[in-house]
Design an enzyme around this catalytic site. Structure first.
Site, PDB file in Angstrom:
ATOM      1  N   CYS A  27       0.816  -1.206   0.000  1.00 22.89           N
ATOM      2  CA  CYS A  27       0.000   0.000   0.000  1.00 22.89           C
ATOM      3  C   CYS A  27       0.852   1.260   0.000  1.00 22.89           C
ATOM      4  CB  CYS A  27      -0.928   0.021   1.220  1.00 22.89           C
ATOM      5  SG  CYS A  27      -2.494  -0.791   0.944  1.00 22.89           S
ATOM      6  N   GLY A  65      -3.872   5.928  -1.935  1.00 20.26           N
ATOM      7  CA  GLY A  65      -3.571   4.538  -2.249  1.00 20.26           C
ATOM      8  C   GLY A  65      -4.746   3.638  -1.918  1.00 20.26           C
ATOM      9  N   CYS A  66      -4.457   2.412  -1.563  1.00 19.94           N
ATOM     10  CA  CYS A  66      -5.482   1.414  -1.268  1.00 19.94           C
ATOM     11  C   CYS A  66      -6.409   1.888  -0.154  1.00 19.94           C
ATOM     12  CB  CYS A  66      -4.815   0.100  -0.877  1.00 19.94           C
ATOM     13  SG  CYS A  66      -5.948  -1.172  -0.299  1.00 19.94           S
ATOM     14  N   PHE A  67      -7.719   1.940  -0.425  1.00 22.00           N
ATOM     15  CA  PHE A  67      -8.624   2.468   0.593  1.00 22.00           C
ATOM     16  C   PHE A  67      -8.802   1.532   1.780  1.00 22.00           C
ATOM     17  CE2 PHE A  67     -12.343   1.582  -2.627  1.00 22.00           C
ATOM     18  CZ  PHE A  67     -12.157   0.217  -2.528  1.00 22.00           C
TER      19      PHE A  67
END
Length: 232
Positions: A27, A65-67
């Site tokens: 991430c 980035g990645c939630f």
């Protein structure tokens, strides 16, 4: 859990990179990349909002980035009442996670953060945003690549826009990072909630390898930086 092939593919991709090089978090790297600066100290100091008596809640919207990672980090902060994972900034109405993952919709994975301004300020949330990810990576965070993983602040009013631009300028001037911040600052438009299985992802999937090997280390570091601002 409603687990889709797209999410499974993402898990496999992350595990592949983690097995090759565990120190590189999928991430994106966080926190320790930022050098101590007066701008960060200013952000984390309690701020007085002139309209605070008129507000019971307010909203911040960040893409970092990645939630899955972002959601769990912001949930820790005292004054944050809810965090919703979703998509914003694109040109396709009601996109699915699978479609956003193709990188063709223009959306970013993002989180809508509802907070109580009497307990936490937008400045403090910006500080958390700059710790939660590496804002110098363009259209990626670690092994996550594509415009859907871009660093972005979607402001809801002129004050949020002004603060975002002010702190980005200050952090760059003080060389808080080794590279220049590339965070996009854009007006809030339409936010589409992600599918239900993305909400509270870490809590619902704590024992999965991705949660243990990527989200948990990032969460531990985040909690260490903001140890005085966490929910009890």
């Amino acid at each position: 859990m409603n687990y889709t092939f797209s999410a499974f593919r993402k898990q496999i991709k992350h595990l592949y990179f983690l097995l090759l090089a565990i120190p590189f978090a999928a991430c994106g790297q966080q926190g320790e990349h930022m050098k101590p600066t007066s701008a960060f100290n200013e952000m984390t100091s309690p701020q007085k909002d002139s309209n605070i008596d008129k507000k019971t809640t307010d909203t911040a919207t960040f893409a970092a980035g990645c939630f899955w990672c972002v959601e769990e980090q912001f949930k820790q902060l005292n004054g944050v009442t809810s965090v919703t994972s979703g998509f914003i900034g694109g040109n396709v109405p009601h996109p699915s996670y699978k479609l956003v993952c193709t990188g063709t919709t223009g959306h970013a994975e993002a989180c809508n953060i509802i907070y109580d301004p009497s307990k936490i300020s937008y400045d403090e949330l910006l500080a958390a945003f700059f710790v939660a990810h590496d804002p110098t990576q363009l259209n990626r965070q670690g092994n996550d690549e594509g415009t859907q993983y871009r660093s972005a602040i979607f402001y809801h009013n002129d004050e949020q826009k002004k603060l975002a631009q002010y702190y980005i300028k200050r952090l760059d001037e003080e060389k808080a990072y080794n590279s220049k911040i590339v965070t996009e600052v854009s007006p809030y438009t339409v936010f589409y909630n992600a599918e239900d299985y993305h909400q509270n992802y870490y809590d619902n999937n704590t024992n999965q390898p991705y949660c243990q090997m990527v989200i948990r280390p990032k969460l531990d570091k985040f909690r260490m930086v903001f140890k005085d601002k966490l929910k009890q």
